[in-house]
Design an enzyme around this catalytic site. Sequence first.
Site, PDB file in Angstrom:
ATOM      1  N   GLU A 107      -1.674  -0.092  -2.084  1.00 35.16           N
ATOM      2  CA  GLU A 107      -1.984   1.222  -1.511  1.00 35.16           C
ATOM      3  C   GLU A 107      -1.451   1.167  -0.089  1.00 35.16           C
ATOM      4  OE1 GLU A 107      -2.385   3.845   0.247  1.00 35.16           O
ATOM      5  OE2 GLU A 107      -4.532   3.681   0.665  1.00 35.16           O
ATOM      6  N   GLU A 116       4.140   4.122   6.324  1.00 31.64           N
ATOM      7  CA  GLU A 116       3.434   2.892   6.692  1.00 31.64           C
ATOM      8  C   GLU A 116       4.213   1.637   6.289  1.00 31.64           C
ATOM      9  OE1 GLU A 116      -0.565   2.932   5.232  1.00 31.64           O
ATOM     10  OE2 GLU A 116      -1.172   4.593   6.520  1.00 31.64           O
TER      11      GLU A 116
END
Length: 648
Positions: A107, A116
Amino acid sequence: MLHDHDRNEKYYKGIRAAVSRIKAQGERVVVLDIGTGTGLLSMMAVTAGADFCYAVEVFKPMAEAAQSILKKNNFSDKIKIINKHSSHVTVGPDGDMQEQANLLITELFDTELIGEGALPSYEHAHQHLVKAGCEAVPHRATVYAQLVESELLWRWAQLQPVEVEGARLVPPPAVGRCPGAHSVCDIQLSQVSPTSFTPLSPLCTMFSVDFSKPVSSAFQSHSTSFVAQSGGRAQVVLSWWDLDMDPSGTIVCSMAPSWMYPQPTMAPWRDHWMQSVYFLPVETQVAEQEELSLTVCHDDYSLWYSLQSHSLQDVRAKTPQSRPSCTCQAHLVWNRPRFGELNDRQRTVSYVAALRSVLAEDRVCLSISDGSLLPVFAHMLGAKKVFSLENSRMSKQVIEEVLEANSMKGGVELLEIRPEQLTSQDLGGEQISVLLGEPYFSTSLLPWHSLFFWYCRTALAGLLRLDATILPCSASLHVVAVEFQDLWRIRAACGTCEGFDVSPMDEMVQRSLDFRESREAEPHPLWEYPCRALTQSAAVMTFDFTQCVPEQPISSRGSLPFIRIGRCHGVALWMEYHLTDDVTVSGGLTQPISEQGTCDWSRHRKQGVYFLRSAWDSSGDGGAAVSYSFTFEPSLGDIKMDFSISDQ
């Protein structure tokens, strides 16, 4: 994120299915969980039958919390926490992992999917940490986009012409040509009404990434052709993504805004994953039925879009494009909400009306606000002389370009000087008869941080005429107790999540809050987070800018009776600025609270939110109230506050 049941449920289903597929082949299931956080997904994997999990978490406090959670749930023997960045993880007899994994669970996503560092992490994992042909959960991500015309959203990207009593202030040409800020604009698109934009394209599937296969973080571009479904100005791309948790795409976790669902209430609420708004480098007129191509490019961390007309396509449309970045400096001086504020016509009307009421031909004005158009307005309205203090060379240059674009060069004298350093000599011996401010300061986080204007006014007292006008003449702090539709989830304890005890995470968060933040407000753009007012709104403090900042603290106490049924999660706070006795601008509520308690918030400024430690169920009969206590500390420039629930 732990409160996102839809996300958790879809991950759990995908993990169970992946473990079953590997077991069906007679293999042991060895999991690599990158970015494990609380260890939730690893615990799901072991519960589903995985033999062992390597859970990687680079953030030490989070890794320690995960260790506590694993111990509490009796998973310590089956899950190993590795407190490293995944790119530093080693495999082998003496390594962090004894063997490569055959199930990759991650995730690593943000609103833009890859912001990210998901692509470099997947790239490294496939090269070093997992077996070829491994299973992956999620299995695939798909990015969608829709080209729209939207005056509301476009106001966040480009400075538009401003009408000032019949005169027209135009933006500098360099601003209009500039592709704008390169960073994504991530918002709760569910709170942007479909009536605020016109779709010019269908919803386009732009590209997919298969996480079970080697992934590249190198530059890529993907184009989708379509026929314009209506004519208009191509300005903005709305984008989101979904996750297929399994190869067949039967377990889907979607980030689509609520208005894409048959019933908006069916959409799960998320604040960790929202939707993206991309502004095209230039506004383009397109015709209905015109053949167009939308291109998305990405590097290892970000996406950007461009539009091509088939009738105008050339080789440049097919070559790699560099990520757009601001060339005019305005997008570095003004963030997107600030662009929206400067383009707010009604707000401009209020400031111009206030200025008109205090200006005369003999007036000497000094403006204090970062990158403000107020001094330009004052010059246009006939002030004798206008000075403006700018906090940076960049903002000074942007305002100079505005003046030059409108043949007003020299109309405002821009000074890169701090208020306490300003001298009469800097003003050419003039005394200030009108001190102006929106006020707006780029460093402000909470609404009352703009009280910096009051400190500037105090520092400049010796340069003001005795009868000087201060605009705004005062400000007031307003509060209302509210029930949030969803925002409460960011502070609520989780307890158990999908059957796992994650209370050590709750305890870690609470310790952090107790250290400082639990008695402070935090900034939120409340137009994105619907709430209902359970009390009337009230002005709880007033700050008189016609006087200097006092030496002694200012305090205020009182209470707000609950008048509506609901669950009170906290208090919303905002500032209102009284430009004159007749003209007020609000940084919070933009119209009165409705009978049902509906609140309409300014899109330009963040409001303050003070979360109660425990939610309170209001019966709405006025028998209970929110008691408040405020103290403005002049030496700190901050406001201390406290709230409690009391019986009337």
